[in-house]
Design a protein around this motif. Structure first.
Motif, PDB file in Angstrom:
ATOM      1  N   ALA A  14      30.932  51.179  49.972  1.00  0.00           N
ATOM      2  CA  ALA A  14      29.973  51.070  48.876  1.00  0.00           C
ATOM      3  C   ALA A  14      30.732  50.981  47.556  1.00  0.00           C
ATOM      4  CB  ALA A  14      29.059  52.289  48.867  1.00  0.00           C
ATOM      5  N   PRO A  15      30.079  50.497  46.514  1.00  0.00           N
ATOM      6  CA  PRO A  15      30.744  50.407  45.211  1.00  0.00           C
ATOM      7  C   PRO A  15      31.310  51.737  44.717  1.00  0.00           C
ATOM      8  CG  PRO A  15      28.731  49.122  45.185  1.00  0.00           C
ATOM      9  CD  PRO A  15      28.752  49.875  46.496  1.00  0.00           C
ATOM     10  N   ALA A  16      30.667  52.826  45.036  1.00  0.00           N
ATOM     11  CA  ALA A  16      31.174  54.139  44.610  1.00  0.00           C
ATOM     12  C   ALA A  16      32.560  54.419  45.194  1.00  0.00           C
ATOM     13  CB  ALA A  16      30.200  55.232  45.012  1.00  0.00           C
ATOM     14  N   ASP A  17      32.832  53.905  46.379  1.00  0.00           N
ATOM     15  CA  ASP A  17      34.152  54.091  46.984  1.00  0.00           C
ATOM     16  C   ASP A  17      35.229  53.373  46.171  1.00  0.00           C
ATOM     17  OD1 ASP A  17      32.948  55.503  49.059  1.00  0.00           O
ATOM     18  OD2 ASP A  17      32.755  53.699  50.312  1.00  0.00           O
ATOM     19  N   LYS A  19      35.078  52.718  42.895  1.00  0.00           N
ATOM     20  CA  LYS A  19      35.251  53.481  41.655  1.00  0.00           C
ATOM     21  C   LYS A  19      36.052  54.757  41.897  1.00  0.00           C
ATOM     22  CE  LYS A  19      33.573  52.452  37.999  1.00  0.00           C
ATOM     23  NZ  LYS A  19      34.193  51.676  36.907  1.00  0.00           N
ATOM     24  N   GLY A  20      35.960  55.325  43.084  1.00  0.00           N
ATOM     25  CA  GLY A  20      36.756  56.499  43.411  1.00  0.00           C
ATOM     26  C   GLY A  20      38.236  56.181  43.508  1.00  0.00           C
ATOM     27  N   ILE A  22      39.669  53.092  42.161  1.00  0.00           N
ATOM     28  CA  ILE A  22      40.100  52.332  40.989  1.00  0.00           C
ATOM     29  C   ILE A  22      39.037  52.477  39.915  1.00  0.00           C
ATOM     30  CG2 ILE A  22      40.795  50.076  40.116  1.00  0.00           C
ATOM     31  CD1 ILE A  22      41.408  49.287  43.028  1.00  0.00           C
ATOM     32  N   ARG A  23      39.219  53.422  39.042  1.00  0.00           N
ATOM     33  CA  ARG A  23      38.199  53.734  38.037  1.00  0.00           C
ATOM     34  C   ARG A  23      37.946  52.587  37.061  1.00  0.00           C
ATOM     35  NH1 ARG A  23      36.705  59.124  37.857  1.00  0.00           N
ATOM     36  NH2 ARG A  23      35.919  58.764  35.770  1.00  0.00           N
ATOM     37  N   SER A  24      38.944  51.733  36.846  1.00  0.00           N
ATOM     38  CA  SER A  24      38.793  50.643  35.883  1.00  0.00           C
ATOM     39  C   SER A  24      38.060  49.435  36.463  1.00  0.00           C
ATOM     40  CB  SER A  24      40.158  50.204  35.358  1.00  0.00           C
ATOM     41  OG  SER A  24      40.936  49.672  36.417  1.00  0.00           O
ATOM     42  N   ALA A  25      37.731  49.452  37.738  1.00  0.00           N
ATOM     43  CA  ALA A  25      37.016  48.334  38.356  1.00  0.00           C
ATOM     44  C   ALA A  25      35.621  48.211  37.742  1.00  0.00           C
ATOM     45  CB  ALA A  25      36.904  48.539  39.860  1.00  0.00           C
ATOM     46  N   SER A  26      35.200  46.976  37.537  1.00  0.00           N
ATOM     47  CA  SER A  26      33.853  46.715  37.021  1.00  0.00           C
ATOM     48  C   SER A  26      32.980  46.235  38.173  1.00  0.00           C
ATOM     49  CB  SER A  26      33.896  45.641  35.936  1.00  0.00           C
ATOM     50  OG  SER A  26      34.669  46.074  34.849  1.00  0.00           O
ATOM     51  N   ILE A  27      31.950  46.986  38.456  1.00  0.00           N
ATOM     52  CA  ILE A  27      31.047  46.660  39.552  1.00  0.00           C
ATOM     53  C   ILE A  27      29.943  45.743  39.023  1.00  0.00           C
ATOM     54  CG2 ILE A  27      29.520  47.584  41.329  1.00  0.00           C
ATOM     55  CD1 ILE A  27      32.475  48.490  41.596  1.00  0.00           C
ATOM     56  N   LEU A  28      29.821  44.574  39.610  1.00  0.00           N
ATOM     57  CA  LEU A  28      28.747  43.641  39.278  1.00  0.00           C
ATOM     58  C   LEU A  28      27.706  43.697  40.388  1.00  0.00           C
ATOM     59  CD1 LEU A  28      30.923  40.590  38.139  1.00  0.00           C
ATOM     60  CD2 LEU A  28      30.077  42.491  36.754  1.00  0.00           C
ATOM     61  N   LYS A  29      26.674  42.903  40.285  1.00  0.00           N
ATOM     62  CA  LYS A  29      25.649  42.920  41.333  1.00  0.00           C
ATOM     63  C   LYS A  29      26.045  42.035  42.508  1.00  0.00           C
ATOM     64  CE  LYS A  29      22.923  39.642  38.735  1.00  0.00           C
ATOM     65  NZ  LYS A  29      21.662  39.287  38.167  1.00  0.00           N
ATOM     66  N   GLY A  31      27.605  42.613  45.335  1.00  0.00           N
ATOM     67  CA  GLY A  31      28.909  42.775  45.961  1.00  0.00           C
ATOM     68  C   GLY A  31      30.087  42.266  45.168  1.00  0.00           C
ATOM     69  N   ARG A  32      29.873  41.845  43.927  1.00  0.00           N
ATOM     70  CA  ARG A  32      30.977  41.354  43.093  1.00  0.00           C
ATOM     71  C   ARG A  32      31.646  42.514  42.379  1.00  0.00           C
ATOM     72  NH1 ARG A  32      31.721  35.572  42.709  1.00  0.00           N
ATOM     73  NH2 ARG A  32      30.116  34.805  44.101  1.00  0.00           N
ATOM     74  N   VAL A  33      32.975  42.410  42.268  1.00  0.00           N
ATOM     75  CA  VAL A  33      33.762  43.423  41.569  1.00  0.00           C
ATOM     76  C   VAL A  33      34.855  42.714  40.784  1.00  0.00           C
ATOM     77  CG1 VAL A  33      35.180  45.502  41.818  1.00  0.00           C
ATOM     78  CG2 VAL A  33      33.353  45.047  43.464  1.00  0.00           C
ATOM     79  N   VAL A  34      35.140  43.209  39.577  1.00  0.00           N
ATOM     80  CA  VAL A  34      36.214  42.677  38.741  1.00  0.00           C
ATOM     81  C   VAL A  34      37.280  43.753  38.600  1.00  0.00           C
ATOM     82  CG1 VAL A  34      36.835  41.738  36.492  1.00  0.00           C
ATOM     83  CG2 VAL A  34      34.577  41.246  37.461  1.00  0.00           C
ATOM     84  N   PHE A  35      38.519  43.367  38.909  1.00  0.00           N
ATOM     85  CA  PHE A  35      39.664  44.268  38.789  1.00  0.00           C
ATOM     86  C   PHE A  35      40.594  43.759  37.699  1.00  0.00           C
ATOM     87  CE2 PHE A  35      38.416  44.527  43.269  1.00  0.00           C
ATOM     88  CZ  PHE A  35      38.337  45.895  43.455  1.00  0.00           C
ATOM     89  N   ASN A  36      41.129  44.679  36.899  1.00  0.00           N
ATOM     90  CA  ASN A  36      42.199  44.360  35.958  1.00  0.00           C
ATOM     91  C   ASN A  36      43.505  44.688  36.661  1.00  0.00           C
ATOM     92  OD1 ASN A  36      40.669  43.626  33.609  1.00  0.00           O
ATOM     93  ND2 ASN A  36      40.081  45.766  33.467  1.00  0.00           N
ATOM     94  N   ILE A  37      44.428  43.721  36.701  1.00  0.00           N
ATOM     95  CA  ILE A  37      45.691  43.963  37.402  1.00  0.00           C
ATOM     96  C   ILE A  37      46.885  43.590  36.520  1.00  0.00           C
ATOM     97  CG2 ILE A  37      44.666  43.658  39.681  1.00  0.00           C
ATOM     98  CD1 ILE A  37      46.046  40.898  39.755  1.00  0.00           C
TER      99      ILE A  37
END
Length: 74
Positions: A14-17, A19-20, A22-29, A31-37
């Motif tokens: 789940a998205p909460a996992d 965020k647990g 990688i706190r900087s991850a941006s959760i979109l709707k 199932g999309r997620v944006v990571f800064n690397i």
């Protein structure tokens, strides 16, 4: 490579996992997620199939390139 290794070992149900881990991850709707690397130089947009624990990379680019796309539809 650090992000790639983290994703290989991840068991995100789940998205909460995410965020647990990688706190900087941006959760979109949807199932999309944006990571800064790479020290926040690049962004990676992924679509995650949570039931199957599969991560599909949809975009990799700089912040400037990211600003030109629609992360929800790429």
């Amino acid at each position: 490579m650090a992000w790639y290794r983290l994703v290989l070992q991840a068991n995100w149900a789940a998205p909460a996992d995410i965020k647990g881990d990688i706190r900087s991850a941006s959760i979109l709707k949807d199932g999309r997620v944006v990571f800064n690397i790479a020290g926040n130089k690049y962004r990676v947009v992924v679509w995650i199939n949570y039931p199957y624990r599969v991560v599909y990379i949809r975009f990799v680019g700089t912040h400037r390139q990211y600003d030109r796309i629609d992360a929800q539809n790429v």
